[in-house]
Design an enzyme around this catalytic site. Sequence first.
Site, PDB file in Angstrom:
ATOM      1  N   HIS A 265      63.155  33.438  61.345  1.00 44.91           N
ATOM      2  CA  HIS A 265      64.195  34.348  61.074  1.00 44.91           C
ATOM      3  C   HIS A 265      64.797  33.990  59.766  1.00 44.91           C
ATOM      4  O   HIS A 265      65.056  32.801  59.537  1.00 44.91           O
ATOM      5  CB  HIS A 265      65.227  34.416  62.355  1.00 44.91           C
ATOM      6  CG  HIS A 265      66.401  35.525  62.014  1.00 44.91           C
ATOM      7  ND1 HIS A 265      65.963  36.901  62.324  1.00 44.91           N
ATOM      8  CD2 HIS A 265      67.395  35.686  61.060  1.00 44.91           C
ATOM      9  CE1 HIS A 265      66.903  37.731  61.848  1.00 44.91           C
ATOM     10  NE2 HIS A 265      67.860  36.982  60.949  1.00 44.91           N
ATOM     11  N   ALA A 266      64.816  34.866  58.884  1.00 47.18           N
ATOM     12  CA  ALA A 266      65.190  34.649  57.698  1.00 47.18           C
ATOM     13  C   ALA A 266      66.378  34.100  57.366  1.00 47.18           C
ATOM     14  O   ALA A 266      67.587  34.410  58.035  1.00 47.18           O
ATOM     15  CB  ALA A 266      65.167  35.758  56.579  1.00 47.18           C
TER      16      ALA A 266
ATOM     17  N   HIS B 129      67.998  40.268  50.052  1.00 49.05           N
ATOM     18  CA  HIS B 129      69.123  40.159  50.946  1.00 49.05           C
ATOM     19  C   HIS B 129      69.411  38.636  51.053  1.00 49.05           C
ATOM     20  O   HIS B 129      70.464  38.207  50.753  1.00 49.05           O
ATOM     21  CB  HIS B 129      68.754  40.522  52.289  1.00 49.05           C
ATOM     22  CG  HIS B 129      69.831  40.113  53.203  1.00 49.05           C
ATOM     23  ND1 HIS B 129      70.737  41.024  53.832  1.00 49.05           N
ATOM     24  CD2 HIS B 129      69.834  39.015  54.035  1.00 49.05           C
ATOM     25  CE1 HIS B 129      71.555  40.440  54.570  1.00 49.05           C
ATOM     26  NE2 HIS B 129      71.176  39.113  54.821  1.00 49.05           N
ATOM     27  N   GLU B 130      68.311  37.886  51.047  1.00 45.70           N
ATOM     28  CA  GLU B 130      68.356  36.281  51.039  1.00 45.70           C
ATOM     29  C   GLU B 130      68.849  35.697  49.506  1.00 45.70           C
ATOM     30  O   GLU B 130      69.923  34.880  49.699  1.00 45.70           O
ATOM     31  CB  GLU B 130      67.193  35.659  51.599  1.00 45.70           C
ATOM     32  CG  GLU B 130      66.699  35.826  52.997  1.00 45.70           C
ATOM     33  CD  GLU B 130      67.712  35.738  54.126  1.00 45.70           C
ATOM     34  OE1 GLU B 130      68.882  34.935  53.832  1.00 45.70           O
ATOM     35  OE2 GLU B 130      67.823  36.586  54.970  1.00 45.70           O
TER      36      GLU B 130
ATOM     37  N   HIS C 142      72.361  35.614  49.046  1.00 53.13           N
ATOM     38  CA  HIS C 142      73.257  34.748  49.802  1.00 53.13           C
ATOM     39  C   HIS C 142      73.238  33.570  48.705  1.00 53.13           C
ATOM     40  O   HIS C 142      74.151  32.822  48.670  1.00 53.13           O
ATOM     41  CB  HIS C 142      72.702  34.440  51.049  1.00 53.13           C
ATOM     42  CG  HIS C 142      72.919  35.237  52.257  1.00 53.13           C
ATOM     43  ND1 HIS C 142      74.185  35.549  52.434  1.00 53.13           N
ATOM     44  CD2 HIS C 142      71.799  35.810  53.194  1.00 53.13           C
ATOM     45  CE1 HIS C 142      73.940  36.383  53.717  1.00 53.13           C
ATOM     46  NE2 HIS C 142      72.730  36.425  53.941  1.00 53.13           N
TER      47      HIS C 142
ATOM     48  N   GLU D  35      76.637  39.209  53.183  1.00 55.75           N
ATOM     49  CA  GLU D  35      75.677  39.844  53.664  1.00 55.75           C
ATOM     50  C   GLU D  35      75.129  41.107  52.948  1.00 55.75           C
ATOM     51  O   GLU D  35      74.231  41.664  52.940  1.00 55.75           O
ATOM     52  CB  GLU D  35      75.557  40.502  55.165  1.00 55.75           C
ATOM     53  CG  GLU D  35      75.863  39.434  56.183  1.00 55.75           C
ATOM     54  CD  GLU D  35      74.796  38.213  56.388  1.00 55.75           C
ATOM     55  OE1 GLU D  35      73.546  38.792  56.011  1.00 55.75           O
ATOM     56  OE2 GLU D  35      75.181  37.303  56.815  1.00 55.75           O
TER      57      GLU D  35
ATOM     58  N   HIS E  29      70.244  36.435  66.879  1.00 55.83           N
ATOM     59  CA  HIS E  29      71.528  36.199  66.531  1.00 55.83           C
ATOM     60  C   HIS E  29      72.429  35.887  67.973  1.00 55.83           C
ATOM     61  O   HIS E  29      73.622  35.290  67.836  1.00 55.83           O
ATOM     62  CB  HIS E  29      72.330  37.198  65.793  1.00 55.83           C
ATOM     63  CG  HIS E  29      71.758  37.693  64.457  1.00 55.83           C
ATOM     64  ND1 HIS E  29      70.489  38.478  64.326  1.00 55.83           N
ATOM     65  CD2 HIS E  29      72.116  37.317  63.383  1.00 55.83           C
ATOM     66  CE1 HIS E  29      70.180  38.320  63.039  1.00 55.83           C
ATOM     67  NE2 HIS E  29      71.226  37.886  62.308  1.00 55.83           N
TER      68      HIS E  29
ATOM     69  N   TYR F 181      77.098  42.243  59.410  1.00 58.27           N
ATOM     70  CA  TYR F 181      76.128  42.961  58.968  1.00 58.27           C
ATOM     71  C   TYR F 181      76.352  44.845  58.976  1.00 58.27           C
ATOM     72  O   TYR F 181      76.061  45.486  58.195  1.00 58.27           O
ATOM     73  CB  TYR F 181      74.771  43.103  59.844  1.00 58.27           C
ATOM     74  CG  TYR F 181      74.197  41.749  59.805  1.00 58.27           C
ATOM     75  CD1 TYR F 181      73.642  41.157  58.667  1.00 58.27           C
ATOM     76  CD2 TYR F 181      74.337  40.989  61.181  1.00 58.27           C
ATOM     77  CE1 TYR F 181      73.250  39.686  58.754  1.00 58.27           C
ATOM     78  CE2 TYR F 181      74.179  39.639  61.030  1.00 58.27           C
ATOM     79  CZ  TYR F 181      73.423  39.028  59.861  1.00 58.27           C
ATOM     80  OH  TYR F 181      73.093  37.762  60.107  1.00 58.27           O
TER      81      TYR F 181
END
Length: 628
Positions: free
Chosen positions: A369-370, A399-400, A403, A427, A527, A537
Amino acid sequence: MTSIHLRRLLGAGAALSVLAFAASCSQPEAVGSLSTGETETAAPQSGPATVNEAQAFIEKVEKFYREFGEYSARIAWVNATYINYDTDWLNTQVSAEGTEMGVKFANEAKRFNDLELPADMRRKIELIKLGLNLPAPERPGAAKELSEINTRMSSAYATGKIELDGAQVPRVDLEEMMGTVRDPQRLQEIWTKWREVPVAERADGGTMKSDYAAMVKVANEGAVELGFDDVGTMWRARYDLPPAEFAAETDRLWGQVKPLYDELHCHVRAKLNDKYGDDIVPLDQPIRADLLGNMWAQSWLNIYDLVAPGDADPGYDLTALLKDNGYDAVKMVKTGEAFFSSLGFEPLPDTFWERSQITKPEGREAACHASAWNLDGAEDIRIKMCTKVNADDFQTVHHELGHNYYQRAYKDQSPIFWGGANGGFHEAIGDMVALSITPEYLKQIGLLDETPDASKDVGLLMSVALEKIAFQPFGLLMDKWRWQVFSGELTPETYNDGWWALRTQYQGIRPPVERSADYFDPGGKYHIPNNVSYTRYFIANILQFQFHKAACEMADWEGPLHRCSVYGSKEVGEKFNAMLEMGQSEPWPEALEAFTGSAEMDGSAVVAYFEPLMDYLKEQNEGRQCGW
Ligand code: X8Z
Ligand code: ZN
């Protein structure tokens, strides 16, 4: 994420496991390799608390967050990228130590409750009290027990085996198949097998489900000791609002986008009915969850081809473009980096490329999971993904990276302020950037030769809606379910029925086969066993449209929002960075206002973005029976 650690040091992307806590709590004696020079946490002093004492306490916590945070993050990284008995053992150990310290700090912080303090100190004290994702009670052994449970759940999710046609299939491959397979029987098979893992019995008779129930009990005990009703209340308290007001705020935001979801649901069901017929997709029922192109029916992007407007198309298929142009995982990440560079952000450090896990490692177990990490609170930023070359993962790469750039931007803040203005901000950063992946942008980077005609944009909008609007009820219900679990409204006997009641109520979906109360279908979503709160999210899907609209205005964009790309805008980058640098040093409305000019979260930017699609859907749905 389970810990301060995860929330603060690693930022919202990191979601890992087990580490029950966070960056700051370390009991140096307990952590031999870590010499902070601290001794014990100070015993509560007698007499009235003073500002000087508060300052000394804060400094002690900051030191701990930095030092233990790095130590525990490195252990968590090795565990997540190389899961085995020993790394699980190490992570359990360090996570328990972190939890113990986090609880001590939270209790110690109460001493300053009534003391008048400058705003930044007050904020730090309050954040220390909320620092743990899952608190343990103070009784001896509880932190260890909680940590063991969490490690087991996390590893069970990451390494659970699934066989198809007699061969073991990697979990990422099964996820991908949910997007490409169109045979309902086969989809049902994959969907059902995925959900055997959370109830698979270990040698000791336990399951992820029994672990989850045990986790709820211990963590709730810890939350009560810290003065909260339960863990759910503690999670809701992280939004600079009283917990009940925050829940009402999410319902208000959902009310703003629900009309769009309802139209989308109606249209998608009708199109699936065209494809699969009345038996499989009856027109007055919730939609079968395995037909929507995703393991959890949380993004419907993969069934774009089934629901695409007849006289409109997005003009391209991003997955095909990436493949045809020879993109591999690294090139996808480089492309994401280049977007951030175009806004004026510094390139990623060499260590990012040396240390990240960009593709699935061979020959060992790893969590796929990323997530995005900052290991040292400075420049050691990394992503951990098992990237596939497709549109989904192109989105996830952005997305990552969002972060990571956020983490690097706030690194000079106090470690207590390392984190998103709220979880939703963390997020939303990369997603906001990804909203600028327009046809024009794809042409600029050489992926498209010609931009499609704007008259066909309803197809483009449909693809964004299948990802972002389809997601919203799922984004909301994940924590509604957990709030009910933590409050005791749901018990292990009713976990699964309660889950499906919410899935049906909010998403309008149903399981492909009857699910008995014995199952633990929530455990099939990363999650849940990893205790990463999820409302973040939902909030992010509202905020990213607010950010996008504000950024397009800054860039003097004239035209529909879905055609706006802020690629190359240094002005947007500068203002964006100013918000990112704040971390969580101020209440989120201030960060929001700094970038958008408004201090309110507001779904009207979503509504404005999708206006042409809404018109199209209403027209299509005329005469259809909607709802379920
Ligand atoms: O978990 C994630 C990220 C890491 S923070 C990959 N997301 C949610 C999910 O996969 O369920 C991003 C979208 C929603
Ligand atoms: Zn994320």
